[in-house]
Design a protein around this motif. Sequence first.
Motif, PDB file in Angstrom:
ATOM      1  N   VAL A 191     -23.748   1.366 -11.145  1.00  0.00           N
ATOM      2  CA  VAL A 191     -23.658   1.993 -10.122  1.00  0.00           C
ATOM      3  C   VAL A 191     -23.445   3.501 -10.408  1.00  0.00           C
ATOM      4  O   VAL A 191     -22.412   4.004 -10.335  1.00  0.00           O
ATOM      5  N   LEU A 192     -24.367   4.028 -10.667  1.00  0.00           N
ATOM      6  CA  LEU A 192     -24.763   5.276 -10.984  1.00  0.00           C
ATOM      7  C   LEU A 192     -24.253   6.300 -10.184  1.00  0.00           C
ATOM      8  O   LEU A 192     -24.227   7.392 -10.404  1.00  0.00           O
ATOM      9  N   CYS A 193     -24.377   6.063  -8.795  1.00  0.00           N
ATOM     10  CA  CYS A 193     -24.222   7.019  -7.784  1.00  0.00           C
ATOM     11  C   CYS A 193     -22.625   6.975  -7.369  1.00  0.00           C
ATOM     12  O   CYS A 193     -22.067   7.533  -6.286  1.00  0.00           O
TER      13      CYS A 193
ATOM     14  N   GLN B 218      -9.862   2.527 -10.867  1.00  0.00           N
ATOM     15  CA  GLN B 218      -9.792   1.529  -9.847  1.00  0.00           C
ATOM     16  C   GLN B 218      -9.441   2.157  -8.547  1.00  0.00           C
ATOM     17  O   GLN B 218      -8.590   1.297  -7.782  1.00  0.00           O
ATOM     18  N   ARG B 219      -9.734   3.161  -8.198  1.00  0.00           N
ATOM     19  CA  ARG B 219      -9.732   3.229  -6.696  1.00  0.00           C
ATOM     20  C   ARG B 219     -10.543   2.900  -5.844  1.00  0.00           C
ATOM     21  O   ARG B 219     -10.441   2.925  -4.486  1.00  0.00           O
ATOM     22  N   ASP B 220     -11.529   2.438  -6.414  1.00  0.00           N
ATOM     23  CA  ASP B 220     -12.727   1.846  -5.690  1.00  0.00           C
ATOM     24  C   ASP B 220     -13.183   0.380  -6.119  1.00  0.00           C
ATOM     25  O   ASP B 220     -14.323  -0.077  -6.336  1.00  0.00           O
ATOM     26  N   ASN B 221     -12.110  -0.423  -6.665  1.00  0.00           N
ATOM     27  CA  ASN B 221     -12.323  -1.684  -7.283  1.00  0.00           C
ATOM     28  C   ASN B 221     -13.238  -1.612  -8.535  1.00  0.00           C
ATOM     29  O   ASN B 221     -14.169  -2.605  -8.712  1.00  0.00           O
ATOM     30  N   GLY B 222     -13.209  -0.577  -9.227  1.00  0.00           N
ATOM     31  CA  GLY B 222     -14.082  -0.557 -10.345  1.00  0.00           C
ATOM     32  C   GLY B 222     -15.551  -0.050 -10.115  1.00  0.00           C
ATOM     33  O   GLY B 222     -16.114   0.325 -11.088  1.00  0.00           O
ATOM     34  N   TYR B 223     -15.726   0.192  -8.894  1.00  0.00           N
ATOM     35  CA  TYR B 223     -17.011   0.910  -8.707  1.00  0.00           C
ATOM     36  C   TYR B 223     -16.886   2.529  -8.855  1.00  0.00           C
ATOM     37  O   TYR B 223     -17.848   3.123  -9.011  1.00  0.00           O
ATOM     38  N   ASP B 224     -15.826   3.184  -9.159  1.00  0.00           N
ATOM     39  CA  ASP B 224     -15.615   4.432  -9.691  1.00  0.00           C
ATOM     40  C   ASP B 224     -15.663   4.663 -11.205  1.00  0.00           C
ATOM     41  O   ASP B 224     -14.495   4.471 -11.836  1.00  0.00           O
ATOM     42  N   VAL B 225     -16.672   4.715 -11.631  1.00  0.00           N
ATOM     43  CA  VAL B 225     -16.884   4.682 -12.912  1.00  0.00           C
ATOM     44  C   VAL B 225     -16.602   5.752 -13.776  1.00  0.00           C
ATOM     45  O   VAL B 225     -17.144   6.720 -13.223  1.00  0.00           O
ATOM     46  N   SER B 226     -15.848   5.846 -14.762  1.00  0.00           N
ATOM     47  CA  SER B 226     -15.184   7.098 -15.520  1.00  0.00           C
ATOM     48  C   SER B 226     -16.059   7.049 -17.019  1.00  0.00           C
ATOM     49  O   SER B 226     -16.098   8.213 -17.275  1.00  0.00           O
ATOM     50  N   ASP B 227     -16.602   5.935 -17.450  1.00  0.00           N
ATOM     51  CA  ASP B 227     -17.438   5.968 -18.612  1.00  0.00           C
ATOM     52  C   ASP B 227     -18.336   4.849 -18.585  1.00  0.00           C
ATOM     53  O   ASP B 227     -17.815   3.748 -18.567  1.00  0.00           O
ATOM     54  N   TYR B 228     -19.721   5.372 -18.559  1.00  0.00           N
ATOM     55  CA  TYR B 228     -20.740   4.137 -18.285  1.00  0.00           C
ATOM     56  C   TYR B 228     -21.020   3.486 -19.994  1.00  0.00           C
ATOM     57  O   TYR B 228     -21.879   2.701 -19.728  1.00  0.00           O
ATOM     58  N   CYS B 229     -20.566   4.103 -20.952  1.00  0.00           N
ATOM     59  CA  CYS B 229     -20.698   3.742 -22.261  1.00  0.00           C
ATOM     60  C   CYS B 229     -19.684   2.808 -22.943  1.00  0.00           C
ATOM     61  O   CYS B 229     -19.747   2.615 -23.966  1.00  0.00           O
TER      62      CYS B 229
ATOM     63  N   THR C 275     -20.538  -7.494 -11.817  1.00  0.00           N
ATOM     64  CA  THR C 275     -20.183  -6.313 -11.270  1.00  0.00           C
ATOM     65  C   THR C 275     -19.439  -5.242 -12.220  1.00  0.00           C
ATOM     66  O   THR C 275     -19.185  -5.767 -13.347  1.00  0.00           O
ATOM     67  N   PRO C 276     -19.451  -4.044 -11.798  1.00  0.00           N
ATOM     68  CA  PRO C 276     -18.873  -3.056 -13.020  1.00  0.00           C
ATOM     69  C   PRO C 276     -17.781  -3.480 -13.614  1.00  0.00           C
ATOM     70  O   PRO C 276     -16.836  -3.919 -13.278  1.00  0.00           O
TER      71      PRO C 276
END
Length: 125
Positions: free
Chosen positions: A101-103, A59-70, A52-53
């Motif tokens: 989780v790009l969306c 962490q407002r969505d348990n790590g699925y709210d990504v701020s930096d994909y790199c 998982t991410p």
Amino acid sequence: MSYKPDLGKIVAYQIYIKSFCDSDGDGIGDLPGITSKLDYLASLGIDYVWITPFFPSPQRDNGYDVSDYCAVDPVYGTTGDFDELVSEARARGLGIMRDMVLCHISVEHAWFQRALAGDERYQRF
């Protein structure tokens, strides 16, 4: 991996990184923790470890709210830890699947911030 797997015949083991294995005693699972369990995971007969991410996130969505994909969120380790995980997995014949989780972009992501700042190109997204 240099072959094309038959996706109907592979077995992936999904790991929710936060709760899988904590290597540093802070109560949060991490990349070195996963690396430490690769022999066990390989013994299960799996083909891939699906994680998982573990990107930086507010962490407002348990790590699925990504701020930096790199990048790797420091709570989970470093880019070097990820590289070691991939190398050690390959040595055991395992692949690594990152949950991209790009969306699920965070309001803290640079693209979102550019849209809020009025950049019309990013507002269209």
